[in-house]
Design an enzyme around this catalytic site. Structure first.
Site, PDB file in Angstrom:
ATOM      1  N   SER A 138       0.858  -1.183   0.000  1.00 35.26           N
ATOM      2  CA  SER A 138       0.000   0.000   0.000  1.00 35.26           C
ATOM      3  C   SER A 138       0.894   1.233   0.000  1.00 35.26           C
ATOM      4  CB  SER A 138      -0.886   0.008   1.243  1.00 35.26           C
ATOM      5  OG  SER A 138      -0.095   0.321   2.375  1.00 35.26           O
ATOM      6  N   LYS A 139       0.244   2.387  -0.029  1.00 36.84           N
ATOM      7  CA  LYS A 139       0.990   3.652  -0.080  1.00 36.84           C
ATOM      8  C   LYS A 139       1.975   3.779   1.085  1.00 36.84           C
ATOM      9  CE  LYS A 139      -2.037   6.694  -2.662  1.00 36.84           C
ATOM     10  NZ  LYS A 139      -3.430   6.985  -2.354  1.00 36.84           N
TER      11      LYS A 139
END
Ligand code: GLU
Length: 508
Positions: free
Chosen positions: A265-266
């Site tokens: 994820s980010k």
């Protein structure tokens, strides 16, 4: 058996940026099609009107183009049209097709209208939970009499359309995972078309339904996608079977995890293809890296593959079901590998974008400025993981603030030593006495003379000089740096020469 031409598709929803997981799905589809001489389709799954945005579709097309993944059928690359004989390739333009197919299933008694309200379904669910039963739709509306159905329709009661699931296991073959089998109750009687709030007609067809209709009508032979869709596949297989369509092969690709084994994820860093693009990763590095995320070469060791070599080497047999770990270091390593191979014209063009503040527009720059810029980039590119880091690396070429350089703690410690003051005074004398451009040979001579005059040598000699000229005690060799600085200073760009630097730093 009739041998079918291999046809695969990438079917993104334009509800966000293309991230590495979906880009890998696109790449594996593309590689498989190109390897097998098949067709690669791009289909835009934009039935979610609220979340789909045309800017995401545009960006997606740009990202695929950047990666070099060309498609044989789908939306055109440069206008709003489409190419291919099985369109439309945007689901929002296919609603009539889905409606016709729903009518067909209803007419053939493969599907039925379900008039249950949300409250009724909720009550069923509550009872299932209380009785510790699996939460499966009771099938109440399966056995509605014709008159009740007519009555409900006549009174405009909203309905969903559900598929009749037969009471037998659902099986399909997955090229990565082998044969998978699901009990019919895990699928229940899935909804194909949601009930419309207003009632008058059936509402929006659901993903599992439209994806199956599209894949069948577009003659897709292999469905290659992320393993988050495994639980959808039995529903889709049941739909193929209800229509009497051939079920395609499936290949579900493993999840991509971060180094901490959590879903990528980010939090882990950049994840969208456009941000890797902006950071100055090369598409060939990206493609090479994505290919290795869950697939490996036959020899178990080759890691660098041009797109052409990947097409030759790729096979779905070597795709692994275990999760792939996204390793930024390895991507950086590959990017450095490709940066070293980029031809000069392309490298100049790519790097120029990061020097908007320092350089004139590339189109307006003279030949000499362009050549100088290439030398600049060639000097720094081997030391960066991605091209956007060039700006910081090369910033001192365009000048630096002596006060800030002096204030840096490491520099300050070097400059505080007595010998440093002596060396810099000598350097200033040499600069003052010099006329014309400084050549590397002049500079070497100065260093020998300063060494002879002061007895200072090695780091004590070179570090203060380097700080005076570059603002830092480490950096590229002087033999390359001196000509770059002096040639830059002779051009019509804002590069201070050696003399000006020493003047600013030491005062001459
Ligand atoms: N639109 C779906 C997605 O982006 C497509 C899944 C599929 O390939 O069937 O996840």
């Amino acid at each position: 058996m009739e041998s079918r031409k291999i046809r695969v598709r990438f079917a993104p929803s334009p509800t966000g940026l293309l991230h590495v997981g979906n880009a890998r799905t696109a790449l594996y589809n593309w590689l498989f099609a190109r390897r097998m001489g098949g067709d690669f389709l791009l289909r835009i799954e934009d039935t979610d009107q609220e979340r789909s945005e045309s800017r995401y579709e545009k960006q997606l097309i740009e990202d695929l183009r950047w990666l070099g993944l060309d498609w044989d059928e789908g939306p055109n690359e440069f206008d709003a049209g489409e190419k291919g004989a099985y369109g439309p390739y945007r689901q929002s333009k296919r609603l009539e097709i889905y409606a016709e197919h729903t009518e067909r299933l209803l007419a053939e008694d493969k599907a039925y209208r379900c008039f249950c309200t949300a409250a009724e379904l909720e009550e069923e669910r509550r009872q299932d939970i209380a009785a510790h039963r699996p939460q499966v739709y009771s099938g109440k509306c399966r056995i509605l009499s014709k008159p009740s159905i007519h009555h409900n329709l006549a009174t405009g009661k909203p309905y969903a359309v559900r598929l009749k699931i037969e009471d037998r296991p659902i099986r399909f073959h997955d090229m990565v995972r082998g044969t998978l089998e699901f009990a019919p109750e895990t699928v229940s009687d899935p909804i194909l078309v949601r009930s419309a709030a207003g009632g008058a007609s059936a509402g929006v067809p659901v993903y599992n339904y439209v994806v199956t209709v599209d894949d069948a009508l577009m003659k897709i032979t292999h469905v290659i996608r992320g393993d988050d869709h495994i639980s959808n596949t039995p529903k889709q297989v049941a739909i193929y079977e209800a229509f009497g369509w051939a079920v395609p092969e499936f290949a579900h690709l493993s999840t991509i995890l971060g180094a901490d084994r959590e879903r990528l994820s980010k939090r882990h860093g950049a994840t969208s293809i456009s941000s890797f693009h902006e950071m100055g990763y090369l598409p060939e590095a990206m493609v090479n890296y994505l290919a290795l995320l869950g697939w490996g070469a036959e020899d178990g060791k080759t890691e660098t593959f041009t797109p052409g070599a990947l097409i030759q080497a790729f096979s779905l047999d070597r795709v692994t079901p275990s999760p792939a770990i996204f390793d930024f270091e390895k991507l950086n390593w590959l990017n450095r590998h490709y940066i070293k191979q980029v031809d000069p014209a392309r490298l100049t063009a790519l790097a120029w974008d990061y020097f908007k503040e320092q350089m004139p527009e590339k189109e307006e720059a003279s030949e000499a400025v362009q050549v100088w810029f290439l030398h600049l980039i060639e000097l720094f590119a081997p030391s960066v993981n991605h091209l956007d880091l060039l700006t910081a690396k090369a910033a001192f070429i365009f000048g630096f603030d002596p006060e800030i350089a002096r204030a840096d703690p490491e520099n300050a410690a070097i400059l505080a030593v007595d010998s440093a003051r002596v060396v810099l005074t000598e350097l200033a004398d040499h600069v003052r006495a010099h006329t014309g451009a400084v050549l590397p040979a002049d500079f070497s001579k100065w260093m020998s003379e300063i060494k002879a005059a002061t007895g200072v040598k090695g780091k004590e000699l070179f570090h203060p000089v380097r700080i005076a000229i570059t603002g830092s005690h480490s950096g590229p060799e002087f033999d390359k740096l001196i000509p770059l600085i002096e040639q830059g200073a002779a051009l019509n760009i804002d590069v201070p020469g050696i003399r000006e630097r020493v003047e600013r730093f030491v005062g001459v």
